[in-house]
Design an enzyme around this catalytic site. Structure first.
Site, PDB file in Angstrom:
ATOM      1  N   ASP A  22       0.831  -1.207   0.000  1.00  0.00           N
ATOM      2  CA  ASP A  22       0.000   0.000   0.000  1.00  0.00           C
ATOM      3  C   ASP A  22       0.864   1.255   0.000  1.00  0.00           C
ATOM      4  OD1 ASP A  22      -2.296   1.482   0.018  1.00  0.00           O
ATOM      5  OD2 ASP A  22      -2.750   1.168   2.135  1.00  0.00           O
ATOM      6  N   HIS A  39       3.223   3.268  -8.772  1.00  0.00           N
ATOM      7  CA  HIS A  39       3.107   1.837  -9.109  1.00  0.00           C
ATOM      8  C   HIS A  39       4.373   1.365  -9.819  1.00  0.00           C
ATOM      9  CE1 HIS A  39      -0.944   2.146  -7.786  1.00  0.00           C
ATOM     10  NE2 HIS A  39      -1.420   2.765  -8.838  1.00  0.00           N
ATOM     11  N   LEU A 133      11.123 -20.668  -4.055  1.00  0.00           N
ATOM     12  CA  LEU A 133      10.033 -19.820  -3.578  1.00  0.00           C
ATOM     13  C   LEU A 133       8.803 -19.907  -4.497  1.00  0.00           C
ATOM     14  CD1 LEU A 133       9.086 -17.304  -1.792  1.00  0.00           C
ATOM     15  CD2 LEU A 133       9.963 -15.895  -3.667  1.00  0.00           C
TER      16      LEU A 133
HETATM   17  C1  FPP Z   1      -1.496   0.163  -3.577  1.00  0.00           C
HETATM   18  O1  FPP Z   1      -1.117   1.505  -3.572  1.00  0.00           O
HETATM   19  C2  FPP Z   1      -0.902  -0.594  -4.665  1.00  0.00           C
HETATM   20  C3  FPP Z   1      -1.564  -1.207  -5.690  1.00  0.00           C
HETATM   21  C4  FPP Z   1      -3.026  -1.177  -5.821  1.00  0.00           C
HETATM   22  C5  FPP Z   1      -0.863  -1.924  -6.781  1.00  0.00           C
HETATM   23  C6  FPP Z   1       0.388  -2.675  -6.458  1.00  0.00           C
HETATM   24  C7  FPP Z   1       1.102  -2.882  -7.716  1.00  0.00           C
HETATM   25  C8  FPP Z   1       2.431  -2.818  -7.895  1.00  0.00           C
HETATM   26  C9  FPP Z   1       3.407  -2.593  -6.806  1.00  0.00           C
HETATM   27  C10 FPP Z   1       2.932  -2.962  -9.298  1.00  0.00           C
HETATM   28  C11 FPP Z   1       3.767  -4.129  -9.611  1.00  0.00           C
HETATM   29  C12 FPP Z   1       3.384  -5.405  -9.006  1.00  0.00           C
HETATM   30  C13 FPP Z   1       3.760  -6.619  -9.476  1.00  0.00           C
HETATM   31  C14 FPP Z   1       3.366  -7.823  -8.713  1.00  0.00           C
HETATM   32  C15 FPP Z   1       4.529  -6.803 -10.712  1.00  0.00           C
HETATM   33  P1  FPP Z   1      -2.260   2.607  -3.686  1.00  0.00           P
HETATM   34  O2  FPP Z   1      -2.419   2.974  -5.116  1.00  0.00           O
HETATM   35  O3  FPP Z   1      -3.495   2.108  -3.024  1.00  0.00           O
HETATM   36  O4  FPP Z   1      -1.616   3.778  -2.883  1.00  0.00           O
HETATM   37  P2  FPP Z   1      -2.376   4.868  -1.986  1.00  0.00           P
HETATM   38  O5  FPP Z   1      -3.002   4.128  -0.860  1.00  0.00           O
HETATM   39  O6  FPP Z   1      -1.273   5.766  -1.554  1.00  0.00           O
HETATM   40  O7  FPP Z   1      -3.377   5.540  -2.866  1.00  0.00           O
END
Ligand code: FPP
Length: 241
Positions: A22, A39, A133
């Site tokens: 997050d 991201h 893993l």
């Molecule tokens: C949450 O941050 C994150 C996500 C919804 C996406 C996670 C995805 C990645 C890290 C990209 C790559 C992943 C892989 C497995 C290749 P948020 O957008 O909710 O952040 P916020 O809470 O600050 O708005």
């Protein structure tokens, strides 16, 4: 100052670590960039976490990459996130394979757009014989969706006369979850200071140790993972006994 890496007990590692990644959006916005930049930088943290987990001998690492609720974000963000996820998976598969990592996915994969699901299945198949893993990606996943889905399957099987309602037990329910071959997590990490489960693995987290850190996901590095494991090892787990 000695690092957490040296302090962790290699003989008492969590077998399965689950992560709610997050804070990507906030990390980017705090730096004056748009959310997708967060991201993109989150991919580095995914790589570091996966590498470290494989290196020290963690057996399962589950990452909450895209929730059912994430489908309601602005279309532009959904598209960019999906593209990033699938591109990264494709690009990283040879490295995962070389490092004996087995890729798996849980969630409602039928909702993935276009040929994303096909691409994902190809990467899963390529690494399916690996014995190191297991990297489990939760994609279009939500726990209530999973439990609802399990209930539907069980009801159908009861109506077909495969077993009676008296035979429904915890093991049977676990075997109808998308995580059926995966042990329950020992440790759940959530970054960015939020202290919620957010519809993630509700059934499977029954006895899991929860660890929350204020660090946003794109800033999460190896040492942060070692610290979470160290903290986990200081706790006494009683499983309700
Ligand atoms: C949450 O941050 C994150 C996500 C919804 C996406 C996670 C995805 C990645 C890290 C990209 C790559 C992943 C892989 C497995 C290749 P948020 O957008 O909710 O952040 P916020 O809470 O600050 O708005």
């Amino acid at each position: 100052m000695s690092s957490f890496k040296e302090k962790i007990d290699k003989t008492n590692l969590p077998k399965h670590i689950a992560v709610i990644m997050d804070g990507n959006g906030r990390w980017a916005q705090e730096r004056g960039f748009d959310r997708i930049f967060g991201h993109q930088n989150g991919v580095t943290s995914v790589r570091e976490t996966t590498e470290t987990a494989a290196e020290i001998g963690i057996q399962y690492l589950t990452l909450y990459a895209f929730s059912t609720e994430n489908w309601s974000r602005p279309q532009e963000e959904v598209d960019a996130l999906m593209e990033l996820l699938i591109d990264t998976i494709e690009k990283e598969t040879p490295t995962l394979d070389k490092n004996n990592v087995r890729l798996m996915a849980i969630g409602d994969l039928s909702r993935l757009p276009g040929n994303a699901s096909e691409k994902l299945q190809r990467c899963i198949a390529k690494t399916s014989q690996n014995t190191g893993l297991s990297l489990v990606l939760a994609l279009s996943y939500s726990s209530r969706w999973e439990i609802t889905n399990a209930l539907k399957m069980i009801c159908t099987e009861v109506m077909a006369g495969n077993y009676s309602t008296d035979e429904i037990n915890e093991e049977l329910i676990s075997n109808h979850m998308t995580t059926k071959s995966i042990p329950d997590p020992d440790l759940l990490i959530r970054t960015s200071g939020e202290e919620r489960i957010s519809n993630f693995l509700l059934w499977q987290l029954a006895y899991t140790e929860l660890y929350f850190t204020k660090i946003h996901w794109p800033a999460f590095r190896k040492e942060n993972l070692y610290e979470a494991i160290y903290e986990f090892q200081q706790r006494e787990r009683r499983f309700g006994k």
